[in-house]
Enzyme design. Structure first.
Site, PDB file in Angstrom:
ATOM      1  N   ASN A   7      10.355  20.185 -26.180  1.00 22.50           N
ATOM      2  CA  ASN A   7      10.771  18.893 -26.752  1.00 22.50           C
ATOM      3  C   ASN A   7      12.135  19.137 -27.378  1.00 22.50           C
ATOM      4  O   ASN A   7      12.244  19.782 -28.422  1.00 22.50           O
ATOM      5  CB  ASN A   7       9.761  18.401 -27.788  1.00 22.50           C
ATOM      6  CG  ASN A   7      10.188  17.075 -28.421  1.00 22.50           C
ATOM      7  OD1 ASN A   7      11.366  16.835 -28.632  1.00 22.50           O
ATOM      8  ND2 ASN A   7       9.225  16.211 -28.730  1.00 22.50           N
ATOM      9  N   GLU A  34      11.355  14.026 -24.999  1.00 22.89           N
ATOM     10  CA  GLU A  34      12.271  13.378 -25.946  1.00 22.89           C
ATOM     11  C   GLU A  34      13.733  13.630 -25.589  1.00 22.89           C
ATOM     12  O   GLU A  34      14.527  14.020 -26.452  1.00 22.89           O
ATOM     13  CB  GLU A  34      11.990  13.817 -27.390  1.00 22.89           C
ATOM     14  CG  GLU A  34      10.913  12.989 -28.069  1.00 22.89           C
ATOM     15  CD  GLU A  34      11.030  13.010 -29.591  1.00 22.89           C
ATOM     16  OE1 GLU A  34      10.556  13.991 -30.198  1.00 22.89           O
ATOM     17  OE2 GLU A  34      11.590  12.056 -30.167  1.00 22.89           O
ATOM     18  N   ASP A 146       4.603  18.108 -25.119  1.00 22.47           N
ATOM     19  CA  ASP A 146       4.389  17.866 -26.551  1.00 22.47           C
ATOM     20  C   ASP A 146       3.153  16.994 -26.691  1.00 22.47           C
ATOM     21  O   ASP A 146       3.202  15.799 -26.421  1.00 22.47           O
ATOM     22  CB  ASP A 146       5.627  17.188 -27.147  1.00 22.47           C
ATOM     23  CG  ASP A 146       5.438  16.822 -28.618  1.00 22.47           C
ATOM     24  OD1 ASP A 146       4.381  17.166 -29.193  1.00 22.47           O
ATOM     25  OD2 ASP A 146       6.344  16.190 -29.179  1.00 22.47           O
ATOM     26  N   ASN A 148       1.520  16.548 -29.556  1.00 20.08           N
ATOM     27  CA  ASN A 148       1.422  15.992 -30.908  1.00 20.08           C
ATOM     28  C   ASN A 148       0.029  16.173 -31.512  1.00 20.08           C
ATOM     29  O   ASN A 148      -0.425  15.377 -32.351  1.00 20.08           O
ATOM     30  CB  ASN A 148       1.855  14.531 -30.937  1.00 20.08           C
ATOM     31  CG  ASN A 148       3.353  14.383 -31.170  1.00 20.08           C
ATOM     32  OD1 ASN A 148       3.910  15.017 -32.066  1.00 20.08           O
ATOM     33  ND2 ASN A 148       4.014  13.571 -30.358  1.00 20.08           N
ATOM     34  N   ASP A 217       2.809  22.040 -28.991  1.00 23.69           N
ATOM     35  CA  ASP A 217       3.371  22.075 -27.630  1.00 23.69           C
ATOM     36  C   ASP A 217       2.527  23.045 -26.813  1.00 23.69           C
ATOM     37  O   ASP A 217       2.505  24.255 -27.083  1.00 23.69           O
ATOM     38  CB  ASP A 217       4.837  22.498 -27.690  1.00 23.69           C
ATOM     39  CG  ASP A 217       5.664  21.519 -28.505  1.00 23.69           C
ATOM     40  OD1 ASP A 217       6.171  20.546 -27.921  1.00 23.69           O
ATOM     41  OD2 ASP A 217       5.763  21.711 -29.747  1.00 23.69           O
ATOM     42  N   ASP A 246      13.485  20.219 -33.532  1.00 27.27           N
ATOM     43  CA  ASP A 246      12.367  20.569 -34.417  1.00 27.27           C
ATOM     44  C   ASP A 246      11.232  21.270 -33.656  1.00 27.27           C
ATOM     45  O   ASP A 246      10.324  21.816 -34.274  1.00 27.27           O
ATOM     46  CB  ASP A 246      11.864  19.361 -35.233  1.00 27.27           C
ATOM     47  CG  ASP A 246      11.683  18.100 -34.424  1.00 27.27           C
ATOM     48  OD1 ASP A 246      12.071  18.062 -33.238  1.00 27.27           O
ATOM     49  OD2 ASP A 246      11.143  17.123 -34.979  1.00 27.27           O
ATOM     50  N   HIS A 247      11.323  21.275 -32.334  1.00 24.55           N
ATOM     51  CA  HIS A 247      10.370  22.016 -31.489  1.00 24.55           C
ATOM     52  C   HIS A 247      11.081  23.198 -30.836  1.00 24.55           C
ATOM     53  O   HIS A 247      12.283  23.135 -30.564  1.00 24.55           O
ATOM     54  CB  HIS A 247       9.843  21.134 -30.363  1.00 24.55           C
ATOM     55  CG  HIS A 247       9.063  19.930 -30.792  1.00 24.55           C
ATOM     56  ND1 HIS A 247       7.710  19.835 -30.625  1.00 24.55           N
ATOM     57  CD2 HIS A 247       9.459  18.768 -31.350  1.00 24.55           C
ATOM     58  CE1 HIS A 247       7.291  18.651 -31.063  1.00 24.55           C
ATOM     59  NE2 HIS A 247       8.337  17.982 -31.520  1.00 24.55           N
TER      60      HIS A 247
END
Length: 254
Positions: A7, A34, A146, A148, A217, A246-247
């Site tokens: 991501n 994303e 991802d 989540n 992930d 952030d990933h």
DNA sequence: ATGGTTGCACAGCAA
């Protein structure tokens, strides 16, 4: 075969960094989530220079997924069959080297009392139906991206803080269990039993510095892929340095 | 936590 998921939180904002990682790692399959761009603005050239072709399923501002491969990607599917044509772009599937690749950006869910959480659970139920209708768990398939959702306590640095919130909620675990019950295995757990393996840290509250991380992930595989799997590695260092996502990337050798 | 940070796009939403 090296299969990666990342991501990137906007491909255009960090293309140099992502391309540099790609040049070092040279995965055969690289799944992005994303990308936050329309197809026409996806930065193809840096990846083409490295020998990749790209299947891009993007949208403006939010969401968007892509699959980069060194060999042709065939039988491409975009989004779930019951998605409207203007639905958020969250799924891209294709076949490379006889392996079915299903790249997903599972809805975030926002908070457990929101409509978006209902949407998240419904999306996961529809993903389950799509798998059952379009594939066999006896064939080589990876479902990655991802999610989540952090599957277990050992996937969360502070489970007591996260329990009942998005990413670590019983209803999410139920939905994920429904998906894995179709015949999927968390490939990382074949090779690594320990906790402390995280793929995402919030930008806020110095989460990375405090290692307040979650493993959300995932690379799931059918039985043939579980058998083939050699290792799964989380590239934690990609959370460091200048303007990281952030990933971080997760890479399976299968 | 009405929090905090980042990206897109240029206000406010989504994550």
């Amino acid at each position: 075969m090296k299969i990666a998921t990342w991501n990137v939180n906007s491909i255009r904002s960090r293309v140099e960094r992502v391309a540099a990682w790609t040049q070092r790692e040279r995965p055969d399959v690289l799944c992005f989530q994303e990308i936050k761009t329309t197809d026409d603005l996806f930065p193809l050239a840096p990846f083409a220079d490295l020998g990749y072709r790209a299947e891009v399923f993007g949208q403006k501002t939010y969401n968007g997924v892509a699959i980069l491969t060194r060999k042709p990607l065939t039988q491409v599917v975009r989004n779930l069959p019951d998605d409207a044509s203007d639905a958020p772009r969250r799924l891209l599937a294709g076949t490379v080297d006889k392996v079915r690749i299903v790249n997903v950006y599972v809805p975030n869910g926002q908070s457990p009392d929101s409509d978006k959480f209902i949407y998240k659970l419904d999306w996961l139920a529809r993903l389950r139906s799509f798998l059952a209708a379009s594939a066999s768990a006896k064939d080589p398939l990876v479902l990655l991206g991802d999610f989540n959702i952090a599957p277990e306590e050992r996937d969360v640095r502070y489970p007591d803080l996260w329990r009942g919130h998005i990413h670590f909620h019983p209803k999410e675990h139920e939905a994920l269990a429904r998906i894995t019950s179709w015949g999927l295995h968390d490939l990382l757990r074949k090779h690594h039993e320990e906790g402390g393996l995280y793929s995402w840290w919030d930008y806020r509250q110095l989460a990375f510095q405090k290692n307040n991380g979650l493993r959300i992930d995932l690379i799931l595989g059918t039985a043939p892929m579980l058998k083939r799997s050699q290792d799964v590695v989380i590239h934690r260092d990609e959370r460091k340095g200048e303007s990281p996502s952030d990933h971080v990337p997760v890479v399976a050798e299968v």
